[in-house]
Design an enzyme around this catalytic site. Structure first.
Site, PDB file in Angstrom:
ATOM      1  N   ARG A 134      -9.606   1.309   9.048  1.00  0.00           N
ATOM      2  CA  ARG A 134      -9.363  -0.019   9.659  1.00  0.00           C
ATOM      3  C   ARG A 134     -10.568  -0.944  10.381  1.00  0.00           C
ATOM      4  O   ARG A 134      -9.961  -2.052  10.759  1.00  0.00           O
ATOM      5  CB  ARG A 134      -8.252  -0.299  10.508  1.00  0.00           C
ATOM      6  CG  ARG A 134      -6.867  -0.596   9.807  1.00  0.00           C
ATOM      7  CD  ARG A 134      -5.606  -0.334  10.488  1.00  0.00           C
ATOM      8  NE  ARG A 134      -4.432  -1.242  10.350  1.00  0.00           N
ATOM      9  CZ  ARG A 134      -3.393  -0.420   9.903  1.00  0.00           C
ATOM     10  NH1 ARG A 134      -3.296   0.537   9.485  1.00  0.00           N
ATOM     11  NH2 ARG A 134      -2.356  -1.236   9.861  1.00  0.00           N
ATOM     12  N   ARG A 137      12.227  -2.163  11.949  1.00  0.00           N
ATOM     13  CA  ARG A 137      11.285  -1.661  12.949  1.00  0.00           C
ATOM     14  C   ARG A 137      10.800  -2.809  14.003  1.00  0.00           C
ATOM     15  O   ARG A 137      10.681  -3.841  13.723  1.00  0.00           O
ATOM     16  CB  ARG A 137      10.102  -1.417  11.905  1.00  0.00           C
ATOM     17  CG  ARG A 137       9.824  -0.186  11.612  1.00  0.00           C
ATOM     18  CD  ARG A 137       8.702   0.110  10.633  1.00  0.00           C
ATOM     19  NE  ARG A 137       7.384  -0.247  11.013  1.00  0.00           N
ATOM     20  CZ  ARG A 137       6.283  -0.557  10.128  1.00  0.00           C
ATOM     21  NH1 ARG A 137       6.482  -0.342   8.887  1.00  0.00           N
ATOM     22  NH2 ARG A 137       5.218  -1.348  10.471  1.00  0.00           N
ATOM     23  N   ARG A 180      -0.611  -9.365  13.022  1.00  0.00           N
ATOM     24  CA  ARG A 180      -1.198  -8.135  12.299  1.00  0.00           C
ATOM     25  C   ARG A 180      -2.325  -8.628  11.036  1.00  0.00           C
ATOM     26  O   ARG A 180      -3.300  -8.029  10.777  1.00  0.00           O
ATOM     27  CB  ARG A 180       0.040  -7.256  11.636  1.00  0.00           C
ATOM     28  CG  ARG A 180       0.890  -6.563  12.709  1.00  0.00           C
ATOM     29  CD  ARG A 180       1.732  -5.877  12.133  1.00  0.00           C
ATOM     30  NE  ARG A 180       1.505  -4.209  11.696  1.00  0.00           N
ATOM     31  CZ  ARG A 180       2.150  -3.989  10.591  1.00  0.00           C
ATOM     32  NH1 ARG A 180       3.241  -4.876   9.935  1.00  0.00           N
ATOM     33  NH2 ARG A 180       1.832  -3.020  10.252  1.00  0.00           N
ATOM     34  N   ARG A 191      13.611 -11.527   4.926  1.00  0.00           N
ATOM     35  CA  ARG A 191      14.579 -10.236   5.031  1.00  0.00           C
ATOM     36  C   ARG A 191      14.843 -10.201   6.367  1.00  0.00           C
ATOM     37  O   ARG A 191      16.011  -9.491   6.539  1.00  0.00           O
ATOM     38  CB  ARG A 191      13.285  -9.118   4.899  1.00  0.00           C
ATOM     39  CG  ARG A 191      13.545  -7.974   3.835  1.00  0.00           C
ATOM     40  CD  ARG A 191      12.818  -6.824   3.958  1.00  0.00           C
ATOM     41  NE  ARG A 191      11.430  -7.385   3.131  1.00  0.00           N
ATOM     42  CZ  ARG A 191      10.245  -6.808   3.512  1.00  0.00           C
ATOM     43  NH1 ARG A 191      10.097  -5.936   4.587  1.00  0.00           N
ATOM     44  NH2 ARG A 191       9.294  -7.385   2.662  1.00  0.00           N
ATOM     45  N   LYS A 200       0.727  -1.193   0.113  1.00  0.00           N
ATOM     46  CA  LYS A 200      -0.108  -0.019  -0.022  1.00  0.00           C
ATOM     47  C   LYS A 200       1.001   1.363  -0.117  1.00  0.00           C
ATOM     48  O   LYS A 200       0.737   2.171  -0.718  1.00  0.00           O
ATOM     49  CB  LYS A 200      -0.850  -0.020   1.141  1.00  0.00           C
ATOM     50  CG  LYS A 200      -2.021  -0.997   1.297  1.00  0.00           C
ATOM     51  CD  LYS A 200      -2.670  -0.922   2.413  1.00  0.00           C
ATOM     52  CE  LYS A 200      -2.373  -0.907   3.624  1.00  0.00           C
ATOM     53  NZ  LYS A 200      -1.907  -2.083   4.282  1.00  0.00           N
TER      54      LYS A 200
HETATM   55  P1  AMP Z   1       0.492   0.550   9.432  1.00  0.00           P
HETATM   56  O1  AMP Z   1       2.030   1.256   8.836  1.00  0.00           O
HETATM   57  O2  AMP Z   1      -0.521   1.232   8.534  1.00  0.00           O
HETATM   58  O3  AMP Z   1       0.469  -0.900   9.106  1.00  0.00           O
HETATM   59  O4  AMP Z   1       0.188   0.833  10.871  1.00  0.00           O
HETATM   60  C1  AMP Z   1       1.271   0.690  11.841  1.00  0.00           C
HETATM   61  C2  AMP Z   1       0.305   0.326  13.218  1.00  0.00           C
HETATM   62  O5  AMP Z   1      -0.112   1.684  13.356  1.00  0.00           O
HETATM   63  C3  AMP Z   1      -0.667  -0.449  13.142  1.00  0.00           C
HETATM   64  O6  AMP Z   1      -0.459  -2.071  13.390  1.00  0.00           O
HETATM   65  C4  AMP Z   1      -1.654  -0.098  14.175  1.00  0.00           C
HETATM   66  O7  AMP Z   1      -0.985  -0.459  15.337  1.00  0.00           O
HETATM   67  C5  AMP Z   1      -1.617   1.425  14.182  1.00  0.00           C
HETATM   68  N1  AMP Z   1      -2.588   1.931  13.190  1.00  0.00           N
HETATM   69  C6  AMP Z   1      -2.267   2.515  11.815  1.00  0.00           C
HETATM   70  N2  AMP Z   1      -3.616   3.123  11.391  1.00  0.00           N
HETATM   71  C7  AMP Z   1      -4.389   2.668  12.371  1.00  0.00           C
HETATM   72  C8  AMP Z   1      -5.998   2.447  12.245  1.00  0.00           C
HETATM   73  N3  AMP Z   1      -6.500   3.252  11.046  1.00  0.00           N
HETATM   74  N4  AMP Z   1      -6.554   2.091  13.484  1.00  0.00           N
HETATM   75  C9  AMP Z   1      -6.063   1.640  14.228  1.00  0.00           C
HETATM   76  N5  AMP Z   1      -4.714   1.480  14.463  1.00  0.00           N
HETATM   77  C10 AMP Z   1      -4.047   1.962  13.217  1.00  0.00           C
END
Ligand code: AMP
Length: 192
Positions: free
Chosen positions: A88, A135, A146, A127, A13
């Protein structure tokens, strides 16, 4: 153009959003990136969300919607935006619609990047073996968690957009350029 990208973690994404941002001059809004920045700055929000993020769980709908609302109000969103990582949950999809309605805006398309998750997990494992992790949430156990959270809480958002005839799917296992081409084809169709 106001676009939402869906797909499990690792589907690409962020890569696709950055390309579309550069090509169309719209803002790329990654809620995960906003939260990582808050953690890095040690802000009050950052302190609140760090443990939740590290566990691979979702932060609360109210908190993340507040963060997004502030970001959407910034000037660079006026030309359009790509949402990467929001909504989400079904509650976030409803909050987004309310937010956009207040702003006189709407979503033009929602695109699901479909991937083979076993292959994703193997890529991340490879990786991690080769490079050491960069991270703190980027390891295979957390990735699996996740993915579980994606299926349990985020996949139920897709019907919301399907019912509104906004949802399109692309093959995320194609090479990066091919995925971009598929997305652009969807956008051409949506603009008509
Ligand atoms: P991402 O980089 O989009 O995978 O986001 C990393 C982490 O941020 C996720 O695993 C959640 O802990 C938090 N996060 C990001 N966006 C959201 C969202 N829309 N709702 C809830 N948690 C979020």
């Amino acid at each position: 153009m106001n676009l939402i990208l869906f797909g499990p973690p690792g589907a690409g994404k962020g890569t696709q959003a950055a390309r579309l941002r550069d090509e169309f001059g719209v803002a790329h809004l990654s809620t995960g990136e906003m939260l990582r920045q808050a953690v890095a700055e040690g802000s009050a929000i950052g302190k609140k969300v760090k443990a939740v993020m590290d566990a691979g769980h979702l932060v609360s709908d109210a908190l993340i919607t507040g963060v997004l609302a502030e970001r959407l109000a910034q000037k660079d969103c006026a030309n359009g935006f790509i949402l990467d990582g929001y909504p989400r949950t079904p509650a976030q999809a409803e909050a987004l619609d309310a937010l956009l309605e207040d702003m006189g805006l709407k979503i033009d398309a929602a695109i699901e990047i479909e991937v083979d998750e076993d292959i994703l997990v193997e890529r991340v494992a490879k990786r991690a073996r080769e490079a050491g992790k960069t991270r703190s949430d980027d390891n295979t156990a957390t990735l699996r968690e996740r993915l579980r959270v994606y299926h349990e809480q985020t996949a139920p958002v897709l019907p919301y957009y399907r019912e509104r005839q906004l949802l399109h799917s692309v093959d995320g296992m194609a090479p990066v350029d091919g995925v971009t081409r598929q997305i652009k084809a969807v956008l051409n169709g949506a603009a008509r």
